[in-house]
Scaffold this active site. Structure first.
Site, PDB file in Angstrom:
ATOM      1  N   SER A 252      83.213  73.019  41.514  1.00  0.00           N
ATOM      2  CA  SER A 252      83.182  72.848  42.966  1.00  0.00           C
ATOM      3  C   SER A 252      83.638  74.156  43.605  1.00  0.00           C
ATOM      4  O   SER A 252      83.077  75.203  43.307  1.00  0.00           O
ATOM      5  CB  SER A 252      84.043  71.645  43.357  1.00  0.00           C
ATOM      6  OG  SER A 252      83.862  71.341  44.707  1.00  0.00           O
TER       7      SER A 252
ATOM      8  N   HIS B  38      78.973  71.557  43.309  1.00  0.00           N
ATOM      9  CA  HIS B  38      78.951  70.978  44.657  1.00  0.00           C
ATOM     10  C   HIS B  38      78.420  72.001  45.657  1.00  0.00           C
ATOM     11  O   HIS B  38      78.798  73.171  45.626  1.00  0.00           O
ATOM     12  CB  HIS B  38      80.366  70.577  45.084  1.00  0.00           C
ATOM     13  CG  HIS B  38      80.871  69.385  44.348  1.00  0.00           C
ATOM     14  ND1 HIS B  38      82.196  69.084  44.256  1.00  0.00           N
ATOM     15  CD2 HIS B  38      80.224  68.420  43.656  1.00  0.00           C
ATOM     16  CE1 HIS B  38      82.358  67.979  43.544  1.00  0.00           C
ATOM     17  NE2 HIS B  38      81.174  67.567  43.163  1.00  0.00           N
TER      18      HIS B  38
ATOM     19  N   ASP C 123      86.308  64.941  41.583  1.00  0.00           N
ATOM     20  CA  ASP C 123      85.020  64.538  41.011  1.00  0.00           C
ATOM     21  C   ASP C 123      84.968  65.009  39.553  1.00  0.00           C
ATOM     22  O   ASP C 123      85.450  66.093  39.237  1.00  0.00           O
ATOM     23  CB  ASP C 123      83.871  65.162  41.835  1.00  0.00           C
ATOM     24  CG  ASP C 123      82.516  64.568  41.472  1.00  0.00           C
ATOM     25  OD1 ASP C 123      82.476  63.461  40.893  1.00  0.00           O
ATOM     26  OD2 ASP C 123      81.496  65.210  41.777  1.00  0.00           O
TER      27      ASP C 123
END
Lengths: 206, 285
Positions: A13, A40, A134
């Site tokens: 991310s 992401h 996540d």
């Protein structure tokens, strides 16, 4: 003949592009597994740029995943922005526009959980820098299904929250720097999957 | 290892459940892509507090309300108006000028879900001064989604994003001209609905219902396995007149399908195809 690792899934991310580039740059041209990545990204339509950016730094071809595309060894697949990326039991990739998971689409959990059930112990899961959690469920599922799990050392990560969440969720096999992760992956062609599950945190033997 | 045995059993249970649903209700999910389906079945298990997919069989076959809820869960896709604005720009610049050579045009929005794409298209056609020569058929297998599509009311929180998308399509007006804000909803103008027919159609089981000049089906095929994708693409090939256009989602492709030779690419980037004349059967537009 001993079974070899077939697929590497990676989740990243915040700070992820440069972390991914560092790892991918180290992979050999004849890398014997496919690499599937969820990074992401907020904006749709940025995929082309990301694939080009990583492709310039990696000896392997890097591309955005297309629906129902068969996974091939030696290719790096990137989840397109705005879609979840999943692995089918037939060894193809598929996409979905289901609601975001962990506020993310693509979500790392979605990729990791589907890959875990398909590849079992032939899967390697890697969690890199990021500001959320996540991937923490997905990495646990990879571990449960016998796969090998790695996270970027939180001390080295640009944002350590995601590696820390993964370590809290699962008994991670190896906590490594980006250079070490690259080195480990480079060697997987020569090393069959260990008979017994690897001991956690055996970082020195790699 | 036992996890893999579990997965095998899960596959079997899934097949039994889908076969049961098909024979009980006629809804055919047997050729849905399994990875997304597995996530949705997990949601059902949590919803009904069950451990095994086989335990869903009695619930979904006997309890109509539970099945209705399942159907809803099966179409929880989230999309935007003017999703992927560059696609709409190309529709405007490359497809609509060709469509205008026909006196009257029939358009099929297949798997229209809650209708965001349908209204996006209607706005585009109106701005190109072409809407009055068009008939849009918007279909979905899910009646609840269709009802939302018919109402044409969307969350106000989404309007900012829709407006930003709209502005990137080569827009000729202001997005605010196309809806009325009320409470926390934005209701699409009634006038946009004048040439839209919303109706029930199941891509997995139903057949051709008319000759089309344009078919829009973006991010629907991704939920199907390759067999069902081929079935549906055959259906589209049979529905389109010669020279008719097919628009798929940006990450979908004919590349792995059985109809790859029936279509010529118009835009590879945005997956717009045209049915070629040589292979077309029957009449033409």
């Amino acid at each position: 003949m001993a079974e070899l690792y077939r697929t590497v899934v990676m989740g990243a991310s915040a700070g992820g592009m440069s972390a991914l580039a560092t790892i991918l740059a180290r992979l050999p041209k004849d890398f014997p597994a496919s690499v599937v990545i969820v990074q992401h990204v907020k904006e749709e339509g940025t995929d082309g740029y990301r694939a080009v950016f990583l492709g310039k730094r990696c000896p392997l071809p890097v591309k955005e995943a297309i629906d129902k595309e068969p996974l091939k060894r030696g290719i790096v697949y990137l989840a397109p922005a705005g879609y979840h990326l999943l692995v089918e039991e037939t060894g193809t990739l598929s996409l979905s526009v289901d609601p975001p998971v962990n506020f993310s689409r693509p979500s790392i959990d979605v990729l990791f959980e589907s890959a875990a059930t398909v590849f079992g112990e032939r899967l390697i899961g890697v969690i890199l820098t990021g500001a959320n959690s996540d991937g923490s469920h997905g990495i646990r599922k990879i571990k449960e299904y016998g796969g090998y799990t790695m996270v970027q050392a939180p001390s080295e990560a640009e944002v350590p929250a995601m590696p820390l969440a993964a370590m809290e969720s699962a008994d991670i096999d190896a906590v490594l720097t980006l250079a070490e992760i690259g080195g480990f992956l480079t060697g997987i062609g020569d090393h069959p999957i260990p008979e017994a599950p690897a001991m956690p945190h055996q970082t020195t033997t790699i | 290892m036992h996890r893999q045995e579990d997965e095998k059993t899960k596959r079997l249970e899934t097949e039994l459940l889908l076969e049961g649903i098909f024979r009980r209700y006629g809804y055919d999910f047997r050729h849905y892509a399994r990875a997304s389906l597995a996530r949705r079945l997990d949601l059902q298990l949590r919803r009904h507090k069950l451990a095994h997919i086989s335990a869903l069989i009695p619930v979904l076959l006997h309890d109509q309300a539970a099945f209705d809820l399942f159907l809803q869960d099966m179409s929880i896709t989230v999309t935007d108006m003017f999703r992927n604005p560059h696609f709409f720009q190309e529709l405007r610049e490359k497809v609509i000028p060709k469509l205008k050579t026909w006196p009257y045009v029939k358009i099929w929005c297949a798997g229209c879900a809650t209708g965001e794409e349908v209204y996006s298209l209607a706005i585009l056609l109106q701005e190109e001064n072409f809407y009055d020569r068009c008939q849009i058929y918007a279909t979905d297998y899910n009646n609840r989604s269709l009802a939302i599509a018919k109402d044409g009311i969307y969350g106000l929180d989404k309007i900012k994003n829709y407006t930003a998308n709209y502005n990137k399509t080569g827009a000729k007006g202001s997005f605010a001209d196309y809806y009325h804000a009320k409470y926390d909803g934005a209701k699409m103008n009634e006038g946009l609905k004048r040439n839209i027919v919303f109706s029930h159609h199941n891509l997995a089981t139903d057949s051709v219902f008319g000759e089309m000049n344009l078919i829009l089906c973006r991010n629907v095929l991704i939920y199907f396995d390759q067999d069902l994708q081929n079935r549906v693409l055959d259906l589209y090939a049979a529905s389109l007149c010669a020279g008719g256009f097919l628009c798929l989602g940006a990450k979908e492709s004919l590349q792995f399908s059985s109809v790859v030779d029936t279509f010529d690419p118009v835009s590879r980037k945005n997956n717009i195809y045209r049915k070629n004349y040589a292979r077309a059967e029957g009449g033409h537009g």
